[in-house]
Design an enzyme around this catalytic site. Structure first.
Site, PDB file in Angstrom:
ATOM      1  N   SER A 192     -14.561 -12.172   6.911  1.00  0.00           N
ATOM      2  CA  SER A 192     -15.354 -12.739   5.828  1.00  0.00           C
ATOM      3  C   SER A 192     -16.652 -13.320   6.396  1.00  0.00           C
ATOM      4  O   SER A 192     -17.402 -12.606   7.060  1.00  0.00           O
ATOM      5  CB  SER A 192     -14.526 -13.760   5.057  1.00  0.00           C
ATOM      6  OG  SER A 192     -15.127 -14.091   3.829  1.00  0.00           O
ATOM      7  N   GLU A 215     -10.477  -5.797  -1.998  1.00  0.00           N
ATOM      8  CA  GLU A 215     -11.148  -7.042  -1.606  1.00  0.00           C
ATOM      9  C   GLU A 215     -11.388  -7.960  -2.805  1.00  0.00           C
ATOM     10  O   GLU A 215     -11.262  -9.177  -2.725  1.00  0.00           O
ATOM     11  CB  GLU A 215     -12.488  -6.727  -0.918  1.00  0.00           C
ATOM     12  CG  GLU A 215     -12.365  -6.144   0.472  1.00  0.00           C
ATOM     13  CD  GLU A 215     -11.891  -7.136   1.513  1.00  0.00           C
ATOM     14  OE1 GLU A 215     -11.958  -8.348   1.266  1.00  0.00           O
ATOM     15  OE2 GLU A 215     -11.442  -6.694   2.585  1.00  0.00           O
ATOM     16  N   HIS A 272      -8.653  -9.683   0.238  1.00  0.00           N
ATOM     17  CA  HIS A 272      -9.401 -10.534   1.152  1.00  0.00           C
ATOM     18  C   HIS A 272      -8.465 -11.571   1.784  1.00  0.00           C
ATOM     19  O   HIS A 272      -7.776 -12.294   1.067  1.00  0.00           O
ATOM     20  CB  HIS A 272     -10.507 -11.228   0.351  1.00  0.00           C
ATOM     21  CG  HIS A 272     -11.643 -11.724   1.169  1.00  0.00           C
ATOM     22  ND1 HIS A 272     -12.451 -10.901   1.914  1.00  0.00           N
ATOM     23  CD2 HIS A 272     -12.140 -12.973   1.348  1.00  0.00           C
ATOM     24  CE1 HIS A 272     -13.386 -11.611   2.493  1.00  0.00           C
ATOM     25  NE2 HIS A 272     -13.222 -12.879   2.184  1.00  0.00           N
TER      26      HIS A 272
END
Length: 550
Positions: free
Chosen positions: A206, A335, A450
């Site tokens: 990230s 994601e 994610h």
């Protein structure tokens, strides 16, 4: 913190490292071996007083033994929601620049110059988290046992790390300078922890992935390591970097929100005002203080900027100058699911259209802004019935994943491949339906998203506790093998000279959507990364004028 009374953890004798004598903790492994952990080692002088809003200064060598048995404090940040319960370390601006070293306590004939080193940079939107969120004993058990030294670091976040006046008064990017200082510490001292300073891989996810890629670009940092793994985030993602002017505008808007009434061109007064604010007023979460609004596009607030200093040339030019290296990069399958679960996004197309109007702004697209918005909306939602909730949510997940993560990762893989780097491109598709904890009730459907890949690399859950079943354990073994192979040899397949059937092939920009699918039964090379939706985003990028300024 408590004492180490567990049979798996015990205090070690003082170790005379080149940074100064340190006392760490031993993690006993099932085979009787030991991994040493040294937690909370300061790598820079406290960034307070005259060093506040300044580049980090390397920490002096100390002479008295330093107890390094618990994580150093986090950079000041605003704890939100689950963060209030998962953070067990305190916050301190003065002592936030520390790192942790986990190192095998054995010799290896294969690595006479020291073990390969993996340096992990945490994510959290450049605003929250610290190395303490990502494990200690689990890192020792899952990575170090494969003959690598692992270093995890803290750095300045939010206003403290990324505020800028847009000029030489405070160019910003202090968080990136901190990361660079940590890498310089590794270069100078890791050999005294059985690591090889000439075999260093940086990895992060990230905002940590974006940091990894930006460190690859800057001439101040890019010679301090040899390989990189930016996961689900990189410098090609829209969230990762703004122009200096855009970030300075946001910084001024935030100062005015707090009460600053100076002139827009008085940078010294702007910095003085921010410097005088009590910490609680400038602490950031992923979202800023309630009621703050900015004119700047993007879902994050204080982020890296194209400052002319850490990045002395346009990013596109720096990309061409990156020394030849090995890169491993990729995303999870969905994601966007994570961002839906956070509740910041609407779950219906009309709400997403409003969100699009906030990200496709005139400052980025000029007279094409309305055209870009409509083209994007039609691409994802044309022909989908408004009442087909399931299909609409899937399209929203695709859109937000493409906008925030997927497209930038696709671009990175292909650009770096074109420029002659060895690139390994992946999509992580595995998920354990029972592995989401309370988070599962926030998700419209279950899938890899994610952060969920992180537990299979570090052995610790980020969004929920990790209680691995048999498939989880297999995936943990698979992923840690890929990652440590890459760190050791520059190839996730290991010491192989020929690509065997079923192995992970090096990426080729002539087949831009071909990638390695990682799943429990059938990890293999496949075509059509994210259904080739990047073709739309290539068209949109051609119309983006602000990216051209970097």
């Amino acid at each position: 913190m408590g004492s180490f009374t567990s049979k798996h953890h015990r205090l070690l004798p003082v170790h005379n490292a080149t940074c100064g004598p340190v006392q760490g903790v031993g993690y006993d492994q099932e085979d009787g071996s030991v991994v040493e952990g040294y937690l909370g080692i300061p790598y820079a002088e406290p960034p307070v007083g005259p060093l506040r809003f300044k580049k980090p200064v390397a920490h002096r060598v100390w002479e008295e033994p330093l107890e390094c048995i618990k994580f150093g404090p986090r950079c000041p940040q605003n704890d939100e929601l689950l963060g209030q319960f998962v953070n067990t370390v305190g916050k301190s601006e003065e002592h936030c620049l520390s790192l942790n070293v986990f190192t095998p306590k054995w010799e290896s004939d294969e690595w006479p110059n020291g073990f390969p080193v993996m340096v992990f940079i945490h994510g959290g939107g450049f605003s929250v988290h610290s190395s303490s969120n990502y494990g200690c004993a689990t890192i020792a058990r899952n990575l170090c046992t494969k003959d690598v030294v692992v270093v995890t670091i803290n750095y300045r976040l939010g206003v403290l790390g990324f505020f800028t006046t847009g000029d030489e008064v405070c160019p910003g990017n202090l968080g990136l300078w901190d990361q660079t200082a940590a890498l310089q510490w590794v270069r100078n001292h890791i050999s005294s922890f059985r690591g090889d300073p000439n075999n260093v891989t940086i990895f992060g996810q990230s905002a940590g992935g974006a940091s990894v890629d930006l460190l690859c670009l800057s001439p101040h940092s890019r010679k301090l390591f040899h390989r990189a793994i930016p996961m689900a985030g990189n410098g090609e993602c829209d969230f990762a970097v703004r122009t200096s002017e855009q970030q300075a505008t946001l910084s001024k808007e935030f100062a005015r929100f707090l009460g600053w009434d100076g002139d827009d061109d008085d940078s010294e007064d702007l910095l003085r005002f921010i410097d005088e604010q009590p910490l609680y007023k400038i602490e950031m979460g992923i979202n800023p203080k309630r009621g703050f609004r900015t004119s700047q596009a993007g879902s994050l607030y204080f982020v890296p900027n194209f400052d002319g200093d850490f990045f002395p040339k346009p990013l596109s030019q720096l990309r061409k100058e990156v020394p030849k290296m090995q890169l491993m990069t990729g995303t999870t399958k969905y994601e966007g699911l994570f961002f839906i679960a956070l509740g910041a996004l609407s779950r219906n197309p009309e709400g997403i259209k409003k969100f699009m109007s906030r990200i496709f702004k005139e400052c980025d697209y000029g007279e094409h802004a309305d055209q870009v918005l409509q083209m994007t909306y039609d691409f994802y939602f044309k022909g989908v019935h408004p009442k087909d909730q399931e299909k609409n949510v899937h399209q929203i997940v695709k859109f937000i994943g493409d906008y925030s993560i997927n497209y930038g990762t696709y671009r990175l893989a292909n650009m770096m491949s074109e420029f002659g780097h060895d690139v390994y491109f992946y999509q992580f598709e595995y998920h354990n339906p029972g592995g989401f904890g309370v988070f599962r009730w926030l998700l419209p459907f279950l899938g890899s998203t994610h952060c969920t890949e992180m537990r299979y690399i570090l052995g610790k859950g980020i969004i929920s506790k990790f209680k691995p079943n048999e498939n989880d354990k297999k995936m943990l073994e698979t992923m840690t093998t890929y990652f440590t192979n890459f760190a050791k040899y520059g190839n996730p397949n290991g010491q192989t000279t020929n690509e065997e059937p079923g192995e992970w092939e090096k990426h080729d920009s002539f087949t831009p959507f071909r990638h390695f699918k990682i799943d429990i039964e059938d990890s293999e090379m496949v075509e059509d990364y994210q259904d080739r939706r990047a073709e739309l985003w290539d068209k949109l990028r051609a119309l983006n004028i602000s990216r051209a300024q970097m």
